[in-house]
Design a protein around this motif. Structure first.
Motif, PDB file in Angstrom:
ATOM      1  N   VAL A  37       0.855  -1.190   0.000  1.00 53.55           N
ATOM      2  CA  VAL A  37       0.000   0.000   0.000  1.00 53.55           C
ATOM      3  C   VAL A  37       0.890   1.239   0.000  1.00 53.55           C
ATOM      4  CG1 VAL A  37      -0.229  -0.091   2.535  1.00 53.55           C
ATOM      5  CG2 VAL A  37      -1.870   1.241   1.181  1.00 53.55           C
ATOM      6  N   TRP A  38       0.576   2.197  -0.873  1.00 57.33           N
ATOM      7  CA  TRP A  38       1.398   3.391  -1.032  1.00 57.33           C
ATOM      8  C   TRP A  38       0.824   4.539  -0.214  1.00 57.33           C
ATOM      9  CZ3 TRP A  38       5.995   4.820  -2.427  1.00 57.33           C
ATOM     10  CH2 TRP A  38       6.262   6.157  -2.738  1.00 57.33           C
ATOM     11  N   PHE A  39       1.703   5.250   0.512  1.00 55.47           N
ATOM     12  CA  PHE A  39       1.343   6.451   1.257  1.00 55.47           C
ATOM     13  C   PHE A  39       1.896   7.642   0.485  1.00 55.47           C
ATOM     14  CE2 PHE A  39       0.710   3.223   4.322  1.00 55.47           C
ATOM     15  CZ  PHE A  39      -0.082   3.725   5.340  1.00 55.47           C
ATOM     16  N   ALA A  40       1.054   8.232  -0.361  1.00 55.24           N
ATOM     17  CA  ALA A  40       1.519   9.356  -1.181  1.00 55.24           C
ATOM     18  C   ALA A  40       1.901  10.549  -0.319  1.00 55.24           C
ATOM     19  CB  ALA A  40       0.441   9.753  -2.185  1.00 55.24           C
ATOM     20  N   ASP A  41       1.177  10.763   0.788  1.00 54.90           N
ATOM     21  CA  ASP A  41       1.445  11.916   1.634  1.00 54.90           C
ATOM     22  C   ASP A  41       2.724  11.750   2.440  1.00 54.90           C
ATOM     23  OD1 ASP A  41       0.185   9.824   2.887  1.00 54.90           O
ATOM     24  OD2 ASP A  41      -1.169  11.042   4.075  1.00 54.90           O
ATOM     25  N   GLY A  42       3.207  10.520   2.590  1.00 51.88           N
ATOM     26  CA  GLY A  42       4.456  10.288   3.309  1.00 51.88           C
ATOM     27  C   GLY A  42       5.583   9.825   2.428  1.00 51.88           C
ATOM     28  N   ASN A  43       5.279   9.554   1.147  1.00 52.80           N
ATOM     29  CA  ASN A  43       6.267   9.089   0.175  1.00 52.80           C
ATOM     30  C   ASN A  43       6.940   7.793   0.634  1.00 52.80           C
ATOM     31  OD1 ASN A  43       7.676   9.284  -2.313  1.00 52.80           O
ATOM     32  ND2 ASN A  43       9.447  10.166  -1.277  1.00 52.80           N
ATOM     33  N   SER A  69       6.134  -5.110  14.104  1.00 54.01           N
ATOM     34  CA  SER A  69       6.496  -6.495  14.392  1.00 54.01           C
ATOM     35  C   SER A  69       6.307  -6.753  15.887  1.00 54.01           C
ATOM     36  CB  SER A  69       7.945  -6.770  13.974  1.00 54.01           C
ATOM     37  OG  SER A  69       8.301  -8.112  14.207  1.00 54.01           O
ATOM     38  N   PRO A  70       5.460  -7.714  16.261  1.00 55.73           N
ATOM     39  CA  PRO A  70       4.669  -8.571  15.375  1.00 55.73           C
ATOM     40  C   PRO A  70       3.489  -7.811  14.783  1.00 55.73           C
ATOM     41  CG  PRO A  70       4.135  -9.028  17.661  1.00 55.73           C
ATOM     42  CD  PRO A  70       5.278  -8.051  17.688  1.00 55.73           C
ATOM     43  N   SER A  71       2.982  -8.316  13.674  1.00 57.97           N
ATOM     44  CA  SER A  71       1.879  -7.672  12.979  1.00 57.97           C
ATOM     45  C   SER A  71       0.554  -8.394  13.178  1.00 57.97           C
ATOM     46  CB  SER A  71       2.176  -7.611  11.483  1.00 57.97           C
ATOM     47  OG  SER A  71       2.204  -8.931  10.937  1.00 57.97           O
ATOM     48  N   ASN A  72       0.588  -9.513  13.908  1.00 60.87           N
ATOM     49  CA  ASN A  72      -0.568 -10.404  14.031  1.00 60.87           C
ATOM     50  C   ASN A  72      -0.960 -10.952  12.666  1.00 60.87           C
ATOM     51  OD1 ASN A  72      -2.336 -11.936  15.500  1.00 60.87           O
ATOM     52  ND2 ASN A  72      -3.480 -10.208  16.358  1.00 60.87           N
ATOM     53  N   PHE A  73       0.082 -11.274  11.891  1.00 64.12           N
ATOM     54  CA  PHE A  73      -0.067 -11.930  10.591  1.00 64.12           C
ATOM     55  C   PHE A  73      -0.988 -11.146   9.655  1.00 64.12           C
ATOM     56  CE2 PHE A  73       1.043 -15.364  13.557  1.00 64.12           C
ATOM     57  CZ  PHE A  73       2.141 -15.928  12.912  1.00 64.12           C
ATOM     58  N   VAL A  74      -0.700  -9.855   9.522  1.00 66.01           N
ATOM     59  CA  VAL A  74      -1.452  -9.021   8.576  1.00 66.01           C
ATOM     60  C   VAL A  74      -1.154  -9.457   7.150  1.00 66.01           C
ATOM     61  CG1 VAL A  74      -1.450  -6.705   7.541  1.00 66.01           C
ATOM     62  CG2 VAL A  74      -1.847  -6.989   9.989  1.00 66.01           C
ATOM     63  N   ASN A  75      -2.190  -9.455   6.321  1.00 67.85           N
ATOM     64  CA  ASN A  75      -2.074  -9.780   4.896  1.00 67.85           C
ATOM     65  C   ASN A  75      -2.330  -8.512   4.078  1.00 67.85           C
ATOM     66  OD1 ASN A  75      -2.374 -10.740   2.253  1.00 67.85           O
ATOM     67  ND2 ASN A  75      -3.372 -12.628   2.872  1.00 67.85           N
ATOM     68  N   GLY A  76      -3.545  -8.322   3.571  1.00 66.86           N
ATOM     69  CA  GLY A  76      -3.858  -7.193   2.698  1.00 66.86           C
ATOM     70  C   GLY A  76      -3.988  -5.881   3.443  1.00 66.86           C
ATOM     71  N   ASN A  77      -3.647  -4.795   2.738  1.00 59.29           N
ATOM     72  CA  ASN A  77      -3.716  -3.454   3.318  1.00 59.29           C
ATOM     73  C   ASN A  77      -4.316  -2.468   2.324  1.00 59.29           C
ATOM     74  OD1 ASN A  77      -1.937  -3.710   5.914  1.00 59.29           O
ATOM     75  ND2 ASN A  77      -0.682  -4.631   4.294  1.00 59.29           N
ATOM     76  N   THR A  78      -4.949  -1.436   2.851  1.00 59.55           N
ATOM     77  CA  THR A  78      -5.387  -0.297   2.061  1.00 59.55           C
ATOM     78  C   THR A  78      -5.479   0.896   3.001  1.00 59.55           C
ATOM     79  OG1 THR A  78      -6.997   0.425   0.396  1.00 59.55           O
ATOM     80  CG2 THR A  78      -7.884  -0.648   2.343  1.00 59.55           C
ATOM     81  N   ARG A  79      -6.024   2.008   2.529  1.00 62.23           N
ATOM     82  CA  ARG A  79      -6.221   3.184   3.370  1.00 62.23           C
ATOM     83  C   ARG A  79      -7.667   3.645   3.250  1.00 62.23           C
ATOM     84  NH1 ARG A  79      -1.823   7.607   2.169  1.00 62.23           N
ATOM     85  NH2 ARG A  79      -2.254   8.214   4.335  1.00 62.23           N
ATOM     86  N   ASP A  80      -8.196   4.204   4.336  1.00 59.55           N
ATOM     87  CA  ASP A  80      -9.562   4.715   4.288  1.00 59.55           C
ATOM     88  C   ASP A  80      -9.559   6.150   3.792  1.00 59.55           C
ATOM     89  OD1 ASP A  80      -8.823   6.309   6.454  1.00 59.55           O
ATOM     90  OD2 ASP A  80     -10.041   5.216   7.920  1.00 59.55           O
ATOM     91  N   LEU A  81     -10.716   6.787   3.779  1.00 61.50           N
ATOM     92  CA  LEU A  81     -10.824   8.119   3.200  1.00 61.50           C
ATOM     93  C   LEU A  81     -10.084   9.166   4.012  1.00 61.50           C
ATOM     94  CD1 LEU A  81     -14.556   8.224   2.037  1.00 61.50           C
ATOM     95  CD2 LEU A  81     -12.535   7.336   0.855  1.00 61.50           C
ATOM     96  N   GLN A  82      -9.794   8.859   5.274  1.00 61.96           N
ATOM     97  CA  GLN A  82      -9.025   9.769   6.110  1.00 61.96           C
ATOM     98  C   GLN A  82      -7.526   9.465   6.052  1.00 61.96           C
ATOM     99  OE1 GLN A  82     -11.982   8.155   7.365  1.00 61.96           O
ATOM    100  NE2 GLN A  82     -12.969  10.011   6.563  1.00 61.96           N
ATOM    101  N   GLY A  83      -7.147   8.463   5.250  1.00 64.84           N
ATOM    102  CA  GLY A  83      -5.749   8.111   5.102  1.00 64.84           C
ATOM    103  C   GLY A  83      -5.232   7.127   6.120  1.00 64.84           C
ATOM    104  N   ARG A  84      -6.108   6.603   6.978  1.00 62.32           N
ATOM    105  CA  ARG A  84      -5.677   5.638   7.977  1.00 62.32           C
ATOM    106  C   ARG A  84      -5.485   4.264   7.344  1.00 62.32           C
ATOM    107  NH1 ARG A  84     -10.548   7.106  12.000  1.00 62.32           N
ATOM    108  NH2 ARG A  84     -11.571   6.852   9.967  1.00 62.32           N
TER     109      ARG A  84
END
Length: 300
Positions: A37-43, A69-84
């Motif tokens: 997942v890309w964070f355009a605001d943080g580059n 780390s640990p991530s609790n075995f996170v797989n897919g990621n995205t961002r919501d409309l607030q950038g979280r």
């Protein structure tokens, strides 16, 4: 750095990827890289290394550092409309949100009083609703989650509305739903079904989006070189999907334009960079990148 194996199937593919484009390996220390997942605001880019139970961050000019780390075995990621950051956690069997202060909120972890299987991939629509797939990969063994019994009667695709906390099943006829993404106008939702290898080749299906429901499900394309684990779209509506050989690119009508062969099984892709014309590819133990001439959809 090496020349990517660009396979031109339709001449128009040259308008999307230059034949002499180079494929850069940004990192090669993962067990199974996923969820870029890309964070355009943080580059910077964040991605998951599921079996190593961690998330990593790549910053141009600075390289790779731990993100969580640990991530609790996170797989897919995205961002919501607030950038979280919104993440699918195999370990928590939940969809999680990272707040601006770093705390983690569990958005949803059950349906009908039973635990979810292991949320896999997630997208956020322009109305703020969160759509995600829920195959059992994180509960089949302890390799990328915690082995456990499946409580749900199937592997469903869900829609979660954070405004009122409602969760609904929008598709219930998949074997193992996996990647998903909206078309640029959000009138179509594409969902891959990775299923059992014995049932391959596997399809990407498409659905008409009618408010909070999906209608008219049909096969968009059938992947002939492995499975479509995850994918993203460019602004023209072309689908850039992972395969076991790299990346296939299809038009909105389902025509295969070409392939980017990475030499490894690919799991997912995302667009980033200052102009959204840099394709990032999670591929086996690698994070790779290649400059393209298409512009990706970036939400937010």
């Amino acid at each position: 750095m090496a020349n990517a194996a660009i396979e031109i199937i339709d001449p128009s593919f040259r308008d999307l990827v230059h034949e002499d484009a180079t494929l850069d390996v940004l990192y090669d220390g993962c067990k199974w890289a996923e969820g870029p997942v890309w964070f355009a605001d943080g580059n910077f880019l964040v991605w998951s290394d599921i079996p190593n139970n961690r998330m990593l961050r790549w910053v141009p000019g600075l390289g790779v550092a731990p993100f969580r780390s640990p991530s609790n075995f996170v797989n897919g990621n995205t961002r919501d409309l607030q950038g979280r950051l919104v993440s699918c956690s195999h370990g928590a069997r939940a969809v999680l949100r990272t707040e601006w202060d770093g705390t983690i909120t569990t958005l949803v972890d059950s349906y009908g009083g039973k635990r979810l299987n292991s949320p896999n991939d997630v997208v956020v629509k322009s109305d703020g609703t969160i759509w995600f797939t829920d195959p059992p990969y994180g509960i089949l063994s302890d390799y990328e989650g915690y082995k456990a019994d499946q409580e749900q009667e199937g592997c469903f695709v869900y829609r979660f509305d954070p405004k009122d906390g409602s969760l609904s099943v929008v598709a219930d006829d998949f074997d193992r739903p996996n990647g998903l993404a909206f078309s640029p106008d959000e009138k179509t939702l594409y969902i891959s079904d990775t299923g059992e290898e014995s049932a391959w080749p596997t399809p990407i299906r498409q659905f008409d989006v009618d408010g909070a429901t999906l209608r008219n499900g049909r096969v968009f394309v059938t992947i002939d070189n492995g499975a479509s684990d995850g994918f993203r779209l460019d602004t023209a509506g072309n689908i850039w999907t992972s395969t076991w050989e790299g990346v296939n690119v299809y038009t909105p009508s389902g025509t295969l334009l070409g392939r980017i062969r990475t030499g490894a099984k690919s799991s997912n892709v995302t667009f980033g960079g200052p102009d959204r014309k840099r394709l990032f590819i999670t591929s086996s133990q690698y994070l790779m990148t290649i400059e393209v001439q298409a512009k990706g959809i970036q939400r937010p």
